[in-house]
Scaffold this motif. Structure first.
Motif, mmCIF file in Angstrom:
data_model
loop_
_atom_site.group_PDB
_atom_site.id
_atom_site.type_symbol
_atom_site.label_atom_id
_atom_site.label_comp_id
_atom_site.label_asym_id
_atom_site.label_seq_id
_atom_site.Cartn_x
_atom_site.Cartn_y
_atom_site.Cartn_z
ATOM 1 N N PHE A 111 2.563 7.032 5.452
ATOM 2 C CA PHE A 111 1.423 7.089 4.538
ATOM 3 C C PHE A 111 0.783 8.619 4.405
ATOM 4 O O PHE A 111 0.769 9.229 3.477
ATOM 5 C CB PHE A 111 0.364 6.256 4.862
ATOM 6 C CG PHE A 111 -0.897 5.966 3.693
ATOM 7 C CD1 PHE A 111 -0.691 5.476 2.667
ATOM 8 C CD2 PHE A 111 -2.062 6.960 3.850
ATOM 9 C CE1 PHE A 111 -1.789 5.345 1.624
ATOM 10 C CE2 PHE A 111 -2.967 6.901 2.958
ATOM 11 C CZ PHE A 111 -2.859 6.158 1.792
ATOM 12 N N THR A 112 0.450 8.988 5.474
ATOM 13 C CA THR A 112 0.169 10.528 5.735
ATOM 14 C C THR A 112 1.133 11.322 5.151
ATOM 15 O O THR A 112 0.861 12.270 4.605
ATOM 16 C CB THR A 112 -0.030 10.792 7.122
ATOM 17 O OG1 THR A 112 -1.281 9.594 7.700
ATOM 18 C CG2 THR A 112 -0.911 12.169 7.300
ATOM 19 N N VAL A 113 2.558 11.231 5.491
ATOM 20 C CA VAL A 113 3.724 12.138 5.100
ATOM 21 C C VAL A 113 3.822 12.044 3.726
ATOM 22 O O VAL A 113 3.611 13.000 2.956
ATOM 23 C CB VAL A 113 4.884 11.745 5.778
ATOM 24 C CG1 VAL A 113 6.107 12.436 5.107
ATOM 25 C CG2 VAL A 113 4.859 11.876 7.202
ATOM 26 N N PHE B 110 2.271 2.698 10.086
ATOM 27 C CA PHE B 110 1.961 2.423 8.737
ATOM 28 C C PHE B 110 1.176 3.793 8.285
ATOM 29 O O PHE B 110 1.556 4.431 7.114
ATOM 30 C CB PHE B 110 0.929 1.430 8.434
ATOM 31 C CG PHE B 110 0.185 1.544 6.983
ATOM 32 C CD1 PHE B 110 0.938 1.307 5.758
ATOM 33 C CD2 PHE B 110 -1.131 2.057 7.081
ATOM 34 C CE1 PHE B 110 0.231 1.385 4.665
ATOM 35 C CE2 PHE B 110 -1.633 2.037 5.880
ATOM 36 C CZ PHE B 110 -1.113 2.055 4.625
ATOM 37 N N LEU B 111 0.468 4.412 9.166
ATOM 38 C CA LEU B 111 -0.276 5.519 8.814
ATOM 39 C C LEU B 111 0.689 6.939 8.818
ATOM 40 O O LEU B 111 0.579 7.832 8.031
ATOM 41 C CB LEU B 111 -1.320 5.956 9.971
ATOM 42 C CG LEU B 111 -2.472 5.062 9.792
ATOM 43 C CD1 LEU B 111 -3.598 5.313 10.809
ATOM 44 C CD2 LEU B 111 -3.321 5.102 8.404
ATOM 45 N N TYR C 71 12.165 5.550 6.420
ATOM 46 C CA TYR C 71 13.314 4.638 6.956
ATOM 47 C C TYR C 71 13.162 4.448 8.231
ATOM 48 O O TYR C 71 13.255 3.150 9.108
ATOM 49 C CB TYR C 71 14.596 5.756 6.981
ATOM 50 C CG TYR C 71 15.986 5.053 7.308
ATOM 51 C CD1 TYR C 71 16.430 4.052 6.768
ATOM 52 C CD2 TYR C 71 16.236 5.717 8.708
ATOM 53 C CE1 TYR C 71 17.709 3.254 7.388
ATOM 54 C CE2 TYR C 71 17.411 4.847 9.163
ATOM 55 C CZ TYR C 71 18.195 3.858 8.539
ATOM 56 O OH TYR C 71 19.083 3.181 8.956
ATOM 57 N N ILE C 72 12.626 5.534 9.145
ATOM 58 C CA ILE C 72 12.284 5.048 10.538
ATOM 59 C C ILE C 72 11.086 4.131 10.827
ATOM 60 O O ILE C 72 11.230 3.457 11.424
ATOM 61 C CB ILE C 72 11.970 6.433 11.314
ATOM 62 C CG1 ILE C 72 13.201 7.521 11.432
ATOM 63 C CG2 ILE C 72 11.445 6.002 12.798
ATOM 64 C CD1 ILE C 72 12.988 8.608 11.935
ATOM 65 N N SER C 73 9.926 4.493 10.048
ATOM 66 C CA SER C 73 8.943 3.431 9.968
ATOM 67 C C SER C 73 9.232 2.023 9.545
ATOM 68 O O SER C 73 8.852 1.059 10.098
ATOM 69 C CB SER C 73 7.700 3.975 9.228
ATOM 70 O OG SER C 73 8.285 4.127 7.847
ATOM 71 N N GLY C 74 10.082 1.931 8.752
ATOM 72 C CA GLY C 74 10.435 0.605 8.249
ATOM 73 C C GLY C 74 11.212 -0.268 9.406
ATOM 74 O O GLY C 74 11.133 -1.428 9.680
ATOM 75 N N TRP D 133 0.826 -1.325 0.089
ATOM 76 C CA TRP D 133 -0.099 -0.143 -0.141
ATOM 77 C C TRP D 133 1.047 1.429 -0.044
ATOM 78 O O TRP D 133 0.463 2.264 -0.640
ATOM 79 C CB TRP D 133 -0.960 0.195 1.308
ATOM 80 C CG TRP D 133 -2.182 -1.022 1.043
ATOM 81 C CD1 TRP D 133 -2.593 -1.413 -0.004
ATOM 82 C CD2 TRP D 133 -2.689 -1.784 2.251
ATOM 83 N NE1 TRP D 133 -3.404 -2.370 0.198
ATOM 84 C CE2 TRP D 133 -3.677 -2.637 1.480
ATOM 85 C CE3 TRP D 133 -2.457 -1.705 3.714
ATOM 86 C CZ2 TRP D 133 -4.588 -3.463 2.360
ATOM 87 C CZ3 TRP D 133 -3.318 -2.446 4.195
ATOM 88 C CH2 TRP D 133 -4.203 -3.329 3.595
ATOM 89 N N LEU D 134 2.113 1.195 0.683
ATOM 90 C CA LEU D 134 2.963 2.286 0.849
ATOM 91 C C LEU D 134 3.404 2.531 -0.728
ATOM 92 O O LEU D 134 3.911 3.581 -0.905
ATOM 93 C CB LEU D 134 4.052 2.247 1.741
ATOM 94 C CG LEU D 134 3.736 2.460 3.162
ATOM 95 C CD1 LEU D 134 4.793 1.948 4.247
ATOM 96 C CD2 LEU D 134 3.232 3.884 3.305
#
Length: 285
Positions: free
Chosen positions: A74-76, A70-71, A38-41, A24-25
């Protein structure tokens, strides 16, 4: 339920969720990461690892944490598409390293690049002398875009004044010994054409590992048996050679005949054939 079964089920569940979140990303998540991605991964991987190996942890909490992380990217990403200033803040801006053939030392220091780092980046672009570079730009993704000086760029058909025929992407029409109908249709071709072309080179479809066709209807194949030689496509060069031979024959006929009307006819058709050759040469060469 035994702990080992619980770990298996948790692993499969969290991996499936992580897979769909990554899909989805989008592909950008896997190719060019900004700070938030990078951080979210890293965090998503950590959440999956923790809630996979610890059967006492609450799986719902793990999924909730994954949804939150995930959000965030996605939001960024969504806001970055809407606002250039926000995109510059989250993804950064390009930095000029070489301009008008001169190295911008202050920009190198600003980005934490040493001279060796710059030279390594240039070598990645097949450039070994900084004096060969007109302009170099460090992209936010970390890649270095290099524009060589004009005298160091490869010659193109446009530079030489050569007119080339437009060309579309080739299509893979055979894969693993099976015909792919959709790519054939994209080229306005059918299985009868494919079988005819394979008969010309005495090859069956089952023996073809990979077969590709271009917009000119030329088929190239790679066989499972690498010891077998397959002739290269020759229809277009052969057609051009036949046209040139016909034009030369008309000139010979004009020189050989003593009949004035016949001579004029041969010369006229010879010129027409030459015009046709000039027109189709870019397509047949």
């Amino acid at each position: 339920m035994p702990d080992w079964i619980m770990i298996i089920l948790r692993s499969l569940t969290l991996v499936a969720i992580l897979f769909f979140m990554t899909k989805w990303l989008g592909a950008k998540q896997m190719s060019q990461l900004n700070v938030f991605e990078y951080i979210s991964g890293i965090v998503l991987g950590g959440i999956v690892a923790i809630h996979t190996i610890d059967p006492n942890s609450n799986l719902i909490y793990g999924i909730l944490a994954m949804v939150i992380w995930f959000l965030v990217p996605f939001t960024v990403e969504f806001l970055s598409l809407k606002s250039k200033s926000f995109r510059n803040f989250t993804e950064g801006k390009s930095t000029v390293f070489i301009q008008d053939g001169k190295i911008m030392e202050d920009n190198l220091k600003k980005e934490g690049y040493s001279t060796d780092d710059l030279l390594a980046k240039l070598r990645d672009n097949n450039v070994f002398l900084t004096s060969d570079v007109e302009f170099a730009l460090l992209e936010p993704s970390g890649t270095l875009s290099v524009l060589p000086k004009k005298e160091n760029r490869p010659l193109t058909a446009k530079d030489l004044g050569i007119k080339l025929a437009p060309e579309k992407e080739p299509q893979t029409v055979i894969m693993d010994g099976k015909v792919l109908l959709e790519p054939l249709a994209n080229l306005n071709l059918n299985t009868n054409w494919l079988e005819t072309e394979l008969d010309k080179i005495n090859v069956s479809i089952e023996n073809v590992f990979l077969g590709q066709a271009d917009t000119n209807g030329q088929l190239t194949v790679d066989l499972y048996d690498d010891k077998l030689a397959v002739p290269s496509p020759s229809e277009l060069p052969l057609l051009l050679a036949t046209m040139k031979k016909s034009q030369a024959d008309l000139e010979l006929f004009a020189l050989a005949t003593e009949n004035e009307n016949a001579k004029q006819m041969y010369e006229k058709n010879s010129k027409k054939m030459q015009q046709a050759i000039d027109m189709v040469s870019p397509y047949l060469s």
